[in-house]
Scaffold this motif. Structure first.
Motif, short mmCIF file in Angstrom:
data_model
loop_
_atom_site.label_atom_id
_atom_site.label_comp_id
_atom_site.label_asym_id
_atom_site.label_seq_id
_atom_site.Cartn_x
_atom_site.Cartn_y
_atom_site.Cartn_z
N THR A 162 0.85 -1.19 0.00
CA THR A 162 0.00 0.00 0.00
C THR A 162 0.89 1.24 0.00
N VAL A 163 0.65 2.12 -0.97
CA VAL A 163 1.42 3.36 -1.10
C VAL A 163 0.45 4.53 -1.25
N GLY A 164 0.97 5.73 -1.03
CA GLY A 164 0.14 6.90 -1.24
C GLY A 164 0.93 8.18 -1.07
N PRO A 165 0.35 9.29 -1.51
CA PRO A 165 1.02 10.58 -1.36
C PRO A 165 1.17 10.93 0.12
N PRO A 166 2.35 11.38 0.54
CA PRO A 166 2.57 11.68 1.96
C PRO A 166 1.58 12.70 2.54
N ASP A 167 1.12 13.64 1.72
CA ASP A 167 0.21 14.67 2.23
C ASP A 167 -1.27 14.29 2.09
N GLN A 168 -1.54 13.04 1.69
CA GLN A 168 -2.92 12.55 1.57
C GLN A 168 -3.04 11.20 2.26
N PRO A 169 -3.01 11.18 3.58
CA PRO A 169 -3.00 9.91 4.30
C PRO A 169 -4.27 9.07 4.13
N GLY A 170 -5.34 9.66 3.69
CA GLY A 170 -6.58 8.91 3.53
C GLY A 170 -6.79 8.31 2.15
N THR A 171 -5.84 8.52 1.23
CA THR A 171 -5.97 7.99 -0.12
C THR A 171 -4.77 7.11 -0.43
N SER A 172 -5.05 5.86 -0.83
CA SER A 172 -3.97 4.91 -1.07
C SER A 172 -4.16 4.14 -2.37
N ILE A 173 -3.06 3.58 -2.83
CA ILE A 173 -3.06 2.63 -3.94
C ILE A 173 -2.54 1.32 -3.35
N VAL A 174 -3.28 0.24 -3.57
CA VAL A 174 -2.83 -1.08 -3.13
C VAL A 174 -2.32 -1.81 -4.36
N LEU A 175 -1.05 -2.13 -4.36
CA LEU A 175 -0.43 -2.90 -5.43
C LEU A 175 -0.57 -4.37 -5.05
N ASP A 176 -1.32 -5.10 -5.85
CA ASP A 176 -1.62 -6.48 -5.46
C ASP A 176 -1.25 -7.46 -6.56
#
Length: 136
Positions: free
Chosen positions: A43-57
């Protein structure tokens, strides 16, 4: 209704290459990394957007698909036609320079599109198409 986008999933077939792209090239933070070998959910995401993520699966881990479907997914990933992500940046030229310096697979250099946006396109290590629009 009050909905937000919490996470979106993109397939990967090489967790280390995906980490290098999303963390080192795009600058996303790693929020979770579970599993082992190629069977990792990252799971990754922009540091300034903690509530939005991309899950690489890993698509091979889905028990609900057949071997034929797995092969089709692998073929579509290799062609870059299985998944797409749209990102935004206030400085497309600087972002594109960083992508080039990170040896991203460039599909389209920054372009003024006839539909009113300026964007570029690259592929991540799994072949997913990543379009980046300039938003001011």
């Amino acid at each position: 209704m009050n909905l937000t986008i919490h996470a979106s999933f993109l397939p990967h077939d090489d967790p280390e290459a995906s980490l290098a792209f999303y963390r080192d090239v795009l600058g996303f933070e790693v929020r979770n990394d579970v599993g082992q070998g190629k069977m990792r959910w990252i799971t990754v995401g922009p540091p300034d957007q903690p509530g939005t993520s991309i899950v690489l699966d890993p698509p091979a881990a889905n028990p609900g698909i057949t071997d034929d479907e797995r092969r089709t997914i692998a073929e579509m990933m290799a062609k870059g036609t299985f998944a797409m992500l749209l990102l935004a940046t206030p400085d497309l030229d600087a972002t594109f320079e960083r992508l080039q310096a990170g040896d991203a697979d460039v599909v389209q250099e920054p372009t003024d599109q006839p539909y009113g946006v300026r964007d570029c396109a690259v592929r991540d290590p799994a072949g997913n198409l990543i379009r980046i629009q300039e938003v001011r």
